[in-house]
Scaffold this motif. Sequence first.
Motif, short mmCIF file in Angstrom:
data_model
loop_
_atom_site.label_atom_id
_atom_site.label_comp_id
_atom_site.label_asym_id
_atom_site.label_seq_id
_atom_site.Cartn_x
_atom_site.Cartn_y
_atom_site.Cartn_z
N TYR A 229 0.86 -1.18 0.00
CA TYR A 229 0.00 0.00 0.00
C TYR A 229 0.90 1.24 0.00
O TYR A 229 1.89 1.30 0.74
CB TYR A 229 -0.91 -0.01 1.23
N ALA A 230 0.56 2.21 -0.85
CA ALA A 230 1.40 3.40 -1.02
C ALA A 230 0.66 4.64 -0.55
O ALA A 230 -0.56 4.77 -0.71
CB ALA A 230 1.80 3.57 -2.49
N LEU A 231 1.41 5.55 0.06
CA LEU A 231 0.90 6.84 0.49
C LEU A 231 1.99 7.85 0.17
O LEU A 231 2.87 8.14 0.98
CB LEU A 231 0.59 6.81 1.99
N GLY A 232 1.97 8.38 -1.06
CA GLY A 232 3.07 9.22 -1.53
C GLY A 232 4.33 8.37 -1.67
O GLY A 232 4.33 7.31 -2.30
N ARG A 233 5.42 8.80 -1.05
CA ARG A 233 6.67 8.07 -1.10
C ARG A 233 6.73 6.93 -0.08
O ARG A 233 7.68 6.14 -0.08
CB ARG A 233 7.85 9.01 -0.85
N LEU A 234 5.73 6.84 0.77
CA LEU A 234 5.68 5.78 1.78
C LEU A 234 5.08 4.52 1.17
O LEU A 234 3.99 4.54 0.58
CB LEU A 234 4.83 6.23 2.98
N HIS A 235 5.80 3.42 1.31
CA HIS A 235 5.31 2.12 0.84
C HIS A 235 5.24 1.17 2.02
O HIS A 235 6.24 0.98 2.73
CB HIS A 235 6.23 1.55 -0.25
N VAL A 236 4.07 0.59 2.25
CA VAL A 236 3.85 -0.32 3.37
C VAL A 236 3.56 -1.70 2.79
O VAL A 236 2.57 -1.90 2.08
CB VAL A 236 2.68 0.16 4.26
N ARG A 237 4.45 -2.66 3.10
CA ARG A 237 4.32 -4.02 2.56
C ARG A 237 3.95 -4.98 3.68
O ARG A 237 4.50 -4.92 4.78
CB ARG A 237 5.63 -4.45 1.90
N VAL A 238 3.00 -5.86 3.40
CA VAL A 238 2.57 -6.88 4.36
C VAL A 238 3.53 -8.06 4.25
O VAL A 238 3.62 -8.71 3.21
CB VAL A 238 1.12 -7.32 4.10
N LEU A 239 4.22 -8.35 5.34
CA LEU A 239 5.12 -9.50 5.39
C LEU A 239 4.44 -10.75 5.92
O LEU A 239 4.91 -11.88 5.67
CB LEU A 239 6.33 -9.18 6.28
N TRP A 240 3.35 -10.56 6.65
CA TRP A 240 2.63 -11.68 7.27
C TRP A 240 1.27 -11.19 7.69
O TRP A 240 1.12 -9.98 7.94
CB TRP A 240 3.44 -12.17 8.49
N PRO A 241 0.19 -11.97 7.64
CA PRO A 241 0.12 -13.43 7.57
C PRO A 241 -0.12 -13.92 6.15
O PRO A 241 -0.54 -13.14 5.27
CB PRO A 241 -1.08 -13.74 8.46
N ASP A 242 0.06 -15.22 5.98
CA ASP A 242 -0.28 -15.82 4.68
C ASP A 242 -1.70 -16.35 4.66
O ASP A 242 -2.26 -16.60 3.61
CB ASP A 242 0.72 -16.94 4.33
N THR B 236 -0.72 -9.27 11.75
CA THR B 236 -0.17 -8.50 10.64
C THR B 236 1.22 -7.96 11.00
O THR B 236 1.38 -7.31 12.04
CB THR B 236 -1.09 -7.32 10.30
N VAL B 237 2.21 -8.27 10.15
CA VAL B 237 3.56 -7.73 10.29
C VAL B 237 3.83 -6.87 9.05
O VAL B 237 3.63 -7.33 7.92
CB VAL B 237 4.62 -8.84 10.40
N LEU B 238 4.28 -5.64 9.26
CA LEU B 238 4.43 -4.68 8.17
C LEU B 238 5.87 -4.19 8.07
O LEU B 238 6.56 -4.04 9.09
CB LEU B 238 3.52 -3.47 8.39
N LEU C 163 7.20 -3.12 11.74
CA LEU C 163 6.10 -3.00 12.68
C LEU C 163 5.52 -4.39 12.92
O LEU C 163 4.86 -4.95 12.04
CB LEU C 163 5.04 -2.04 12.13
N THR C 164 5.77 -4.94 14.09
CA THR C 164 5.52 -6.36 14.34
C THR C 164 4.21 -6.65 15.05
O THR C 164 3.85 -7.83 15.18
CB THR C 164 6.66 -6.93 15.19
N GLY C 165 3.50 -5.63 15.54
CA GLY C 165 2.31 -5.92 16.33
C GLY C 165 2.70 -6.72 17.57
O GLY C 165 3.59 -6.34 18.32
N ASP C 166 2.03 -7.86 17.76
CA ASP C 166 2.37 -8.76 18.87
C ASP C 166 3.02 -10.05 18.38
O ASP C 166 3.12 -11.02 19.14
CB ASP C 166 1.11 -9.11 19.68
#
Length: 767
Positions: free
Chosen positions: A627-640, A654-656, A667-670
């Motif tokens: 997911y993109a917000l300008g130059r910020l890109h947030v990628r989901v690494l988990w879950p499958d 969710t791990v981002l 950003l690991t959450g718990d």
Amino acid sequence: MSNVRQALERGWPAALLAALALGLSAANWLSAPRLAGAVAVITATAATLRSPEPVRLVLAAAALGAAGLWWGGLRLHELDRSFLASRIGQPAGAQAVVTGAASRSPFAVRVAAEVRRFDGVELRERVLLELPVGRAPPQGAVLELRARPVAPRGPETGFDERGWLARRGIHVVLHASGSWHVVGRRGGIGGVGDRLRTAIGNALALGTSGERRSLVVGVVLGADEGIDPELRHAFKASGLYHLLAVSGQNIVLIGFGVLGLAYVAGLGRAVGHTLAIVAILGYALAVGWQPSVVRAAVAGCLASVAWLLSRPSDRWHTMAVGAVVLLAWTPRSLLEPGFQLSFAAVAAIFITLPHLRRLQEGYPVPLGIVEVVGISTACGVVTAPILWLQFGVIPLWTVPANALAEPAMPVLLGCGLGAAMLAPVIPPAAVALSWVAGAAAAWIAFSARLIASLPYAQTSSRTLVLVLAGSLLGAVGLRALPRYRRRAAVATAVALVPLTALGWWALHPPPSWSPPAGLRVSFLDVGQGDGILLETPQGAMLIDAGPPEARVDRQLRRLGLHALAALVTTHAHRDHVGGAPAVLRSLAVGQVIDPMQPGVGFDERELRRTARRLGVPLVPARVGRTYALGRLHVRVLWPDHAGSRDEDPHLHGTVLLASYGSIDLLLTGDSESGVTRSLPLRQVEVLKVAHHGSSDDGLADELRVLRPQVAVISVGAHNDYGHPRADTLAVLHDRAGLAVYRTDESGRIVLESDGRSLTVRTERRVR
């Protein structure tokens, strides 16, 4: 003057009881039992001397007030004594008696208990017993266990558990470690109450099941522990939560039911009233010590005693006696919302009911409708300030909610209590009555959900509350004016209100959002939970919304935000998604990105229901999506995938990976290293430490891969989980060049970046 004299002649017992209650209440703030005792003796002696009757009444009231202050001080001193408070953190063997119904959470089973023995020392001290997740002990069970006393949490965690427990004479939370065993049942009067409660609950279950059964038990026994949290929330939002507290209606039905049975059996009225007193006391014993129960039971018993003694009964006298009984046992009852709401509502009924009956005369409207609407309005008005001060919200549709639900209450109570009486002698009749009570409960539940689903079912807006209060005061003031002045007063108010509003608006403009020049990451101070705000010049994205009491929606509005590109939730626990529904209602949210885990609790269901109602898309968080917000890109690494009902939600949280230029944040959450070690990790500049800093055996290895410059722990001060753990802090501090920040120490933590460098500032400086 003659009116005052007449009022005193009629109501002097209530006035004296009120003086005694006032003295008991004052003990919460004034601690001078010896002085109060001396004053009580002196004024009581003076009252016996020959003097005018009004003077003797004043002296008697002063004596009772001083006596109340004396007794209240002694009682509070006794309630504040705690042996276990001196053993904080020291585990030992214990024996405890369960004194209440258990409440469950995803983390523990909590129940009120009385410790009889700790580390070989005999004692009797009330505690809040916290047991491991699993089975719950029945009320009245005697437990053998090993436990550790822990100090309750203070107000800095968002909920003042310490104050809440202290009002109940509890100063320690007793954490059980390992298994516990039932070794017996308590006896005495408490054991009788346990058996009565069990018998009534079993009778109510004969013809009901599921939600109907839990609601019938909740209304008849005043116990909401078995009610689904979603339905409980609907009762609160609709203004029907008072139906789950035992009231005078329950006592009236028991009293008249016993009198009716005595009449059918050919017993005299004296015997009938005696049996009614016994039945009321037995019912109060089964329900337990609650303000509404004690008040109603005292009123019912005094009504029968007044008949037996051929004396008139006065409703104000009985209410005052109920208050004195409660305050004499626990003076801090005055500070309890249940006490305040119960007595305020009953006083409103006493004042309003005669006026309603006079108002209805001459109008073709059934008296029942007039009473339901009028009493609901009066109770809603007088309890609104208490609800606002105690809980910060006020239900707005309480009148139509009560108008819908109230007709079913006599049916539910009458049939439910009838089933309890007939179950031992005529079981088939008890089954039929229980089924009818369940049908009435279903209608009440439908009414609660219907009203709770309406727009603005409840409000936490301070402005709206002030407007409603001003309107009410204006209406009262207008009615007090002579008729010829009312038109001019209305015209003046119509002219002044908009001018005042415009002036206030000019002096207090709403905050406007200040977009960052690059990337701004705010780790919000939400107590024990997570809330991370990502901002770029193009907009904002929120990762988790903390628990409801953190009011993340208000924090965002104070920052000037009115919209979010996305709200991401890491997993379905309250400390991460509890505040999300309020965020959706307060801000325009583009989409909700959620792992969509199965078997979720109330908070996650409320999030999904709110998103669907507002038309906000629900998007599953799945590995590989970006997911993109300008130059910020947030990628989901988990879950499958979402995982199963029986799995720990942390395993599929969710791990981002958020990237802005050359700056990366994990950003690991718990989700701890058991999850992240299998992910394609790389060096990052910022690590959000998983699970509020809980113990993580793989953290050291993870740090060697990530090599972060900054680590942030989102954690609540003085939480009862021991977060952050000492071993986790040791691993973090041993990492050379790593700056560690904690929200419990620093408050809000703000990181800003232009894509190449990183700066950090905090709300509070750590000493």
